[in-house]
Design an enzyme around this catalytic site. Structure first.
Site, short mmCIF file in Angstrom:
data_model
loop_
_atom_site.label_atom_id
_atom_site.label_comp_id
_atom_site.label_asym_id
_atom_site.label_seq_id
_atom_site.Cartn_x
_atom_site.Cartn_y
_atom_site.Cartn_z
CB SER A 144 1.94 -3.74 3.44
OG SER A 144 0.81 -4.17 2.71
CE1 TYR A 157 -0.15 1.56 2.89
CE2 TYR A 157 -0.47 -0.47 1.64
CZ TYR A 157 -0.27 0.17 2.85
OH TYR A 157 -0.17 -0.56 4.00
#
Length: 251
Positions: A144, A157
């Protein structure tokens, strides 16, 4: 084996209910992929995903898999490789977590880290060994852009994805020359069930767009894929923003 266009004949998905993974599987099935293994927790959603892909003409198997149980990974994934060559492994599991809640409850933050990083390290190494033993194949890791630089709004995250990204790059270097291709995919904000209710970011994308980029990356044997491609330039700039300025950005 992959066909002349670099499309895998067999696919193992780790995270069998991932919307990005299923979009990728649909795209590859339309281009000659014939055998798919969906690895995930045994749920109605996993079986529904398998039935959907069977309806597209693929032979689909489901495999019980838990990212939080690394001791089981070697046995579970070993059974898949024992059935025959796997041309592509797509590591697609992960959880977003709830930043505010996870800051208050460290055990929840640990679950995010264990799922996104520790579980991926274990499964990634087992899958890489299987690919290396057979002498060919691709390991595609869904990372990501959040891992490029931790933001105040989701640093738990983001830090787990940063670790995953670094691991996948290092694994790719370690496997260079073995016949195994490792590709790191860095999507931006993707419209999925996991992100429902969150404010969309610039350059928001879809699972189908990510799937298209993955297919192109496979054909080209790319090592890093940004989705959309413009994020490469954006993140290059953000990496060099002074920290005192970065923390004041509305990110």
């Amino acid at each position: 084996m992959k066909d002349a266009f670099g499309i895998p004949q067999s696919l193992l998905v780790l995270g069998g209910t991932s919307e990005i993974a299923l979009a990728t599987a649909r795209r590859l099935i339309a281009r000659r992929t014939r055998t798919v293994w969906l690895a995930g927790r045994p749920t109605p959603d996993l079986e529904e995903a398998a039935e959907h892909l069977r309806g597209l003409g693929a032979e689909v198997h489901t495999v019980p898999f838990d990212a939080l149980d690394p001791d089981s990974h070697e046995t579970t994934l070993g059974k898949v490789f024992a059935e025959g060559d796997v041309d592509m492994v797509l590591l697609a599991f992960g959880i977003l977590g709830d930043q505010a809640h996870d800051e208050r409850e460290p055990s929840s933050a640990v679950r995010v880290a264990q799922t996104n990083y520790t579980g991926a390290v274990s499964a990634g190494l087992v899958a890489a060994r299987g690919l290396q033993t057979q002498g060919h194949g691709s390991l595609v890791v869904l990372s990501s852009v959040a891992g490029e630089r931790a933001r105040r709004s989701n640093f738990i995250y983001g830090s787990s994805k940063a670790g995953l990204d670094a691991f996948a790059q290092g694994l790719g270097d370690a496997l260079h020359g073995t016949g195994v291709h490792v590709m790191v995919v860095r999507p931006g904000f993707v419209r999925t069930k996991m992100t429902t209710g969150l404010p969309e970011a610039p350059l928001t994308t879809t699972p189908e767009t990510v799937a298209t980029a993955i297919e192109l990356g496979l054909r080209r044997r790319t090592e890093t894929v940004w989705v959309p491609g413009a994020l490469r330039v954006v993140m290059s700039a953000l990496r060099h923003v002074p920290r005192a300025v970065f923390r004041r950005l509305p990110l």
